[in-house]
Scaffold this motif. Structure first.
Motif, short mmCIF file in Angstrom:
data_model
loop_
_atom_site.label_atom_id
_atom_site.label_comp_id
_atom_site.label_asym_id
_atom_site.label_seq_id
_atom_site.Cartn_x
_atom_site.Cartn_y
_atom_site.Cartn_z
N LYS A 85 0.84 -1.18 0.00
CA LYS A 85 0.00 0.00 0.00
C LYS A 85 0.88 1.24 0.00
O LYS A 85 1.72 1.41 0.88
N VAL A 86 0.67 2.09 -1.00
CA VAL A 86 1.49 3.28 -1.19
C VAL A 86 0.62 4.53 -1.07
O VAL A 86 -0.46 4.60 -1.66
N LEU A 87 1.09 5.51 -0.31
CA LEU A 87 0.46 6.82 -0.26
C LEU A 87 1.26 7.75 -1.16
O LEU A 87 2.41 8.05 -0.88
N ASP A 88 0.64 8.18 -2.27
CA ASP A 88 1.26 9.14 -3.17
C ASP A 88 0.89 10.53 -2.65
O ASP A 88 -0.20 11.04 -2.90
N GLU B 103 0.42 -0.13 -12.40
CA GLU B 103 0.66 -0.87 -13.63
C GLU B 103 1.97 -1.65 -13.61
O GLU B 103 2.04 -2.78 -14.13
N ASN B 104 3.01 -1.08 -13.02
CA ASN B 104 4.34 -1.65 -13.15
C ASN B 104 4.87 -2.32 -11.89
O ASN B 104 5.80 -3.13 -11.97
N ARG B 105 4.30 -2.03 -10.71
CA ARG B 105 4.76 -2.65 -9.47
C ARG B 105 3.65 -3.39 -8.74
O ARG B 105 3.90 -3.96 -7.68
N GLY B 106 2.44 -3.37 -9.30
CA GLY B 106 1.33 -4.09 -8.67
C GLY B 106 0.96 -3.54 -7.31
O GLY B 106 0.42 -4.27 -6.46
N ALA B 107 1.23 -2.27 -7.08
CA ALA B 107 0.94 -1.65 -5.79
C ALA B 107 -0.52 -1.23 -5.69
O ALA B 107 -1.19 -1.00 -6.71
N GLN B 108 -1.01 -1.12 -4.47
CA GLN B 108 -2.31 -0.53 -4.18
C GLN B 108 -2.04 0.91 -3.73
O GLN B 108 -1.40 1.12 -2.70
N VAL B 109 -2.50 1.88 -4.50
CA VAL B 109 -2.07 3.26 -4.29
C VAL B 109 -3.23 4.17 -3.92
O VAL B 109 -4.31 4.10 -4.53
N THR B 110 -2.99 5.01 -2.93
CA THR B 110 -3.90 6.10 -2.59
C THR B 110 -3.17 7.40 -2.88
O THR B 110 -2.12 7.66 -2.30
N GLY B 111 -3.72 8.18 -3.80
CA GLY B 111 -3.12 9.47 -4.13
C GLY B 111 -3.91 10.59 -3.50
O GLY B 111 -5.14 10.57 -3.49
N ILE B 112 -3.21 11.59 -2.95
CA ILE B 112 -3.89 12.73 -2.36
C ILE B 112 -3.36 14.03 -2.97
O ILE B 112 -2.18 14.14 -3.31
N THR B 113 -4.25 14.99 -3.10
CA THR B 113 -3.92 16.30 -3.66
C THR B 113 -4.79 17.35 -3.01
O THR B 113 -5.86 17.04 -2.47
N LEU B 114 -4.36 18.60 -3.06
CA LEU B 114 -5.16 19.71 -2.57
C LEU B 114 -6.12 20.23 -3.63
O LEU B 114 -7.05 20.97 -3.32
N SER B 115 -5.91 19.84 -4.88
CA SER B 115 -6.60 20.45 -6.01
C SER B 115 -7.80 19.64 -6.48
O SER B 115 -7.65 18.49 -6.91
N PRO B 116 -9.01 20.21 -6.46
CA PRO B 116 -10.18 19.51 -7.01
C PRO B 116 -10.03 19.20 -8.50
O PRO B 116 -10.49 18.15 -8.96
N GLU B 117 -9.38 20.10 -9.23
CA GLU B 117 -9.17 19.86 -10.67
C GLU B 117 -8.25 18.67 -10.90
O GLU B 117 -8.52 17.82 -11.75
N GLN B 118 -7.16 18.60 -10.14
CA GLN B 118 -6.26 17.46 -10.26
C GLN B 118 -6.95 16.17 -9.84
O GLN B 118 -6.74 15.12 -10.45
N LEU B 119 -7.77 16.23 -8.79
CA LEU B 119 -8.50 15.05 -8.34
C LEU B 119 -9.37 14.48 -9.45
O LEU B 119 -9.35 13.26 -9.71
N ALA B 120 -10.12 15.33 -10.13
CA ALA B 120 -10.99 14.88 -11.22
C ALA B 120 -10.18 14.28 -12.36
O ALA B 120 -10.54 13.23 -12.92
N MET B 121 -9.06 14.93 -12.70
CA MET B 121 -8.23 14.42 -13.80
C MET B 121 -7.57 13.09 -13.42
O MET B 121 -7.49 12.18 -14.24
N ALA B 122 -7.10 12.98 -12.18
CA ALA B 122 -6.45 11.74 -11.73
C ALA B 122 -7.43 10.58 -11.79
O ALA B 122 -7.10 9.48 -12.25
N ARG B 123 -8.65 10.80 -11.32
CA ARG B 123 -9.65 9.73 -11.36
C ARG B 123 -9.99 9.34 -12.79
O ARG B 123 -10.13 8.15 -13.11
N ALA B 124 -10.10 10.33 -13.67
CA ALA B 124 -10.39 10.03 -15.08
C ALA B 124 -9.24 9.28 -15.72
O ALA B 124 -9.44 8.34 -16.51
#
Length: 315
Positions: free
Chosen positions: A87-90, A104-125
């Motif tokens: 489990k990785v926290l980005d 994709e390349n390390r088979g990790a389970q990743v949780t990414g966090i950001t302050l930006s709502p715009e980045q959040l929407a793009m990351a999910r997409a």
């Protein structure tokens, strides 16, 4: 005697906010910067494969700018020895490039966090488009005060995001809290190489801090001290300035080539102040690295496992 030698030196103070825009809250400044400047990155830096808003890592095997951006992910993943299923926290995930690469390349389970709502929407997409939504999730959160329980992650990953923390010590303490015993913190970022700068050097540094909404840069020795104070062990640091300098040079040349366009568009008021600041940072950041005012470094540290008592050993 040169002009820089006659100037009163500027002394870098840890944890101080050096942005000119003190009337704007730091988090608000960061969010607005990435909102307004995304298309600068999209048109001149990242592509749909790497999704990278960071410098690249160049060695003898690097063939292209795009490959160098992916190779920076590979370097951090190898340094932290990330294994399938971990489990990785980005921390500061941007539009999800590193998180998706790790899934994709390390088979990790990743949780990414950001302050930006715009980045959040793009990351999910982006995660949905790449078919990794079952292995990657994204949330709005401050990496200095996350909503996660103690010992939630095997790895905390900070790729050119820790520079945005006003207090690097706050980020490190929170990383220590959310890591499992034996977990690793891995970061790659710009670092100040000395505490004193001439006024001319500081002028260039301030252009870059303002342009990228960065409050300050830590010295490697201060960052190491924060890691030790938090309780980390097996602290490793590697200066990779020479491996990132080609990226800094590319950014500088791109800015030079587009300088006339920047001037015209700014005159026509087709560029915001954040976009113009981003441009002049791209124009000046190469000098900072070339003249060794700052460097680029990679840290990795381990949260120790509790020592077993003699009673537990013999039982």
């Amino acid at each position: 005697m040169s002009r820089s030698e006659t100037n009163t030196p500027v002394v870098l103070e840890p944890g101080k906010d050096y942005r000119s825009k003190q009337d704007i809250a730091l988090h608000e400044d960061i969010v607005q910067y990435y909102k307004e400047c995304y298309w600068d990155y999209r048109t001149s830096w990242l592509d749909s494969h790497n999704l990278a808003i960071h410098y690249g890592y160049w060695d003898e095997n690097t063939k292209s700018h795009s490959q160098s951006l992916v190779d920076m992910n590979r370097l951090l993943a190898d340094t932290a020895a990330i294994q399938p299923g971990e489990k990785v926290l980005d921390a500061g995930c941007g539009i999800g490039g590193s998180s998706i690469w790790l899934a994709e390349n390390r088979g990790a389970q990743v949780t990414g966090i950001t302050l930006s709502p715009e980045q959040l929407a793009m990351a999910r997409a982006n995660a949905k488009r790449r078919g990794v939504s079952d292995r990657v999730e994204f949330q709005l959160a401050d990496y200095c005060a996350t909503p996660f329980a103690d010992a939630s992650f095997d790895v905390v990953w900070g790729l050119e995001s820790v520079c945005y923390a006003l207090s690097k010590a706050d980020f490190i303490r929170e990383a220590f809290r959310v890591l499992k015993p034996g977990g690793r913190l891995v970061t790659a970022d710009g670092f100040a190489l000395r505490r004193e700068y001439s006024e001319d050097e500081w002028r260039v540094i301030r252009i870059c801090l303002d342009g990228w909404a960065i409050p300050n840069l830590a010295l490697p020795e201060d960052f190491r001290a924060h890691l030790q104070e938090a309780g980390f062990a097996d602290i490793r640091y590697r200066d990779i300035s020479a491996n990132t300098l080609p990226s800094a040079r590319r950014m500088y040349v791109t800015a030079l080539l587009t300088y006339p366009m920047q001037r015209i568009m700014a005159w026509l008021r087709l560029r915001t102040s954040a976009q113009s600041g981003n441009f002049y940072t791209a124009l000046n950041q190469y000098r900072i690295f070339r003249d060794e005012m700052a460097g680029y470094g990679l840290f990795c540290a381990v949260k120790p496992k509790p020592a077993k008592s003699l009673f537990a050993f013999w039982r």
